[in-house]
Scaffold this motif. Structure first.
Motif, PDB file in Angstrom:
ATOM      1  N   LYS A  34       1.653   0.925   8.920  1.00 38.38           N
ATOM      2  CA  LYS A  34       0.338   0.902   8.273  1.00 38.38           C
ATOM      3  C   LYS A  34       0.293  -0.154   7.179  1.00 38.38           C
ATOM      4  O   LYS A  34       0.109   0.133   6.003  1.00 38.38           O
ATOM      5  CB  LYS A  34       0.005   2.284   7.740  1.00 38.38           C
ATOM      6  N   ASP A  40      -3.469   5.945  13.085  1.00 37.71           N
ATOM      7  CA  ASP A  40      -4.187   5.431  11.910  1.00 37.71           C
ATOM      8  C   ASP A  40      -4.342   3.917  11.989  1.00 37.71           C
ATOM      9  O   ASP A  40      -5.424   3.365  11.746  1.00 37.71           O
ATOM     10  CB  ASP A  40      -3.424   5.781  10.631  1.00 37.71           C
ATOM     11  N   PHE A  94      -7.733   1.763  12.888  1.00 40.52           N
ATOM     12  CA  PHE A  94      -8.263   0.805  11.916  1.00 40.52           C
ATOM     13  C   PHE A  94      -8.483  -0.562  12.552  1.00 40.52           C
ATOM     14  O   PHE A  94      -9.505  -1.213  12.329  1.00 40.52           O
ATOM     15  CB  PHE A  94      -7.312   0.694  10.728  1.00 40.52           C
ATOM     16  N   THR A 105     -12.198  -2.449  13.034  1.00 41.16           N
ATOM     17  CA  THR A 105     -12.504  -3.710  12.361  1.00 41.16           C
ATOM     18  C   THR A 105     -12.620  -4.898  13.300  1.00 41.16           C
ATOM     19  O   THR A 105     -13.157  -5.939  12.914  1.00 41.16           O
ATOM     20  CB  THR A 105     -11.422  -3.998  11.301  1.00 41.16           C
ATOM     21  N   THR A 151      -9.257   6.416   9.900  1.00 46.40           N
ATOM     22  CA  THR A 151      -8.273   5.366  10.137  1.00 46.40           C
ATOM     23  C   THR A 151      -7.875   4.778   8.796  1.00 46.40           C
ATOM     24  O   THR A 151      -8.597   4.918   7.803  1.00 46.40           O
ATOM     25  CB  THR A 151      -8.839   4.250  11.031  1.00 46.40           C
ATOM     26  N   GLY A 152      -6.716   4.109   8.753  1.00 44.10           N
ATOM     27  CA  GLY A 152      -6.356   3.522   7.475  1.00 44.10           C
ATOM     28  C   GLY A 152      -5.016   2.842   7.478  1.00 44.10           C
ATOM     29  O   GLY A 152      -4.184   3.042   8.364  1.00 44.10           O
ATOM     30  N   ASN A 169      -3.533   5.131   2.443  1.00 47.76           N
ATOM     31  CA  ASN A 169      -4.845   5.191   3.105  1.00 47.76           C
ATOM     32  C   ASN A 169      -5.999   4.759   2.210  1.00 47.76           C
ATOM     33  O   ASN A 169      -7.146   5.180   2.427  1.00 47.76           O
ATOM     34  CB  ASN A 169      -5.127   6.606   3.625  1.00 47.76           C
ATOM     35  N   GLY A 179      -9.441   1.712   4.676  1.00 50.34           N
ATOM     36  CA  GLY A 179      -9.639   2.364   5.965  1.00 50.34           C
ATOM     37  C   GLY A 179     -11.098   2.392   6.361  1.00 50.34           C
ATOM     38  O   GLY A 179     -11.955   1.793   5.704  1.00 50.34           O
ATOM     39  N   HIS A 237     -13.924   5.735  12.221  1.00 52.36           N
ATOM     40  CA  HIS A 237     -14.163   5.151  13.547  1.00 52.36           C
ATOM     41  C   HIS A 237     -13.808   6.203  14.588  1.00 52.36           C
ATOM     42  O   HIS A 237     -12.632   6.455  14.857  1.00 52.36           O
ATOM     43  CB  HIS A 237     -13.320   3.886  13.725  1.00 52.36           C
TER      44      HIS A 237
END
Length: 356
Positions: free
Chosen positions: A74, A107, A111, A115, A141-142, A150, A153, A156
């Motif tokens: 992440k 996650d 993300f 995006t 998400t993140g 997080n 984020g 979504h």
């Protein structure tokens, strides 16, 4: 569980729960998808490989991307690498991302999907208990930053979530136990039958192939589905899902994300119970039940850490408003409420109580 269950998250997406259901992955993709990016952590080809093969057999062009394991996935640099793959392959809004892995992978992949071109479809195939009952469901998400977990984020909603309980066979016992923290949370905030199941036979809850674990997964997914369907973007109700997370995330950050998320959440729930007890929200019996249920399945209920560092980390929690700390506490079993701006003395007393 002999048959797969389909649990709707309102009209947002479905969660399929069953055994031997990996072959349904393509069915969760929207019509018109031509290309799929399969995101998986290092060393998980045992499940990501068959998923990629199943998608290819449906005539889809499949690209596989390997990402670091655990919280290292992440990271903005990992996300940027995946954006680069999507760009090189000319992914359009009618193409999709499939995440195969634990909560950090869902996650991250969620993300990236949120995006890329301001949103492409994503399907989650969680391979840990934690991801099945929490991270993969609901559209959060993140990625992490040095300042906290997080904090970057997007919401979504996935096109679908596929929980094949058979993949838990290879999950290390410590990870399965850690995932039970989110199940316990569901019992305290919404479905007390979860707690009854855990207290009746805690050993069964830690066996990947037990009917008890299958029922626990189903019940926890239903809890989250009901909350998310009512409050997708966390205006208020969805905050109850953060029970135990304010301190839990602080513990993770202070320890450099070396502790399992579920272990940190277990500690966080005991802290929230201690705080709720000290502010007159819950009684001594419910406080003691937190420790009894968590210890019964092998989760930690004590913690000694730097109180100052933990308070600073909690001040960066997403629920904080300005300098006002906000917590989720219980006003009785299955009655979560928001607690705003508790006295720092009570916070320190509650932290001290974690030391046993």
């Amino acid at each position: 569980m002999s048959d797969a269950l389909t649990i709707p998250v309102g009209d947002l997406h479905d969660v399929v729960v069953g055994r031997g259901v990996l072959d349904r992955v393509a069915d969760l993709l929207p019509d018109g998808v031509r290309q799929v990016l399969v995101v998986r952590p290092e060393g998980l080809d045992r499940y990501a490989g068959p998923v990629a093969d199943l998608l290819s057999a449906r005539g889809l062009a499949v690209v596989t991307a390997e990402v670091p394991d655990a919280e290292a996935a992440k990271d903005v640099h990992v996300a940027a690498r995946l954006w680069g793959v999507l760009g090189e392959r000319a992914f359009t809004r009618t193409d999709a991302v499939v995440a195969v892995g634990g909560g950090t992978v869902t996650d991250l992949a969620g993300f990236v999907a949120a995006t890329w071109l301001r949103g492409v479809p994503v399907v989650h195939v969680p391979t840990t208990l934690l991801a099945m009952v929490d991270a993969a469901v609901g559209g959060k998400t993140g990625i992490n930053t040095a300042e906290g977990k997080n904090l970057v984020g997007a919401f979504h909603t996935p096109a679908g979530v596929l929980c094949d309980l058979d993949v838990l066979e290879t999950l290390p016992r410590a990870d399965l136990v850690a995932g039970l923290a989110e199940v316990v949370k569901g019992g305290f905030i919404a479905d007390p039958a979860i707690l009854d199941l855990l207290e009746r036979d805690p050993a069964a809850a830690t066996r990947w192939d037990s009917p008890a674990l299958a029922e626990l997964v189903e019940r926890k997914v239903r809890v989250k589905a009901q909350v998310v369907a009512a409050d997708l973007r966390e205006f208020f109700l969805r905050e109850v899902l953060n029970y135990g997370h304010t301190l839990g995330h602080a513990v993770e950050q202070v320890e450099g994300y070396r502790r399992r998320h579920g272990e940190a959440v277990a500690i966080g729930m005991v802290f929230a119970a201690e705080l709720g007890y000290r502010t007159g929200h819950l009684d001594a019996d419910l406080l003691a039940r937190h420790r009894r249920v968590l210890e019964g399945v092998g989760l930690p209920t004590t913690y000694s850490g730097d109180a100052d560092a933990l308070l600073v980390a909690m001040s960066r929690d997403k629920k904080a408003r300005g300098s006002l700390l906000r917590f989720v506490v219980l006003d009785g079993l299955a009655r979560p409420v928001r607690l705003e701006g508790p006295d720092e003395r009570l916070l320190r007393e509650s932290l001290a109580a974690l030391g046993g």
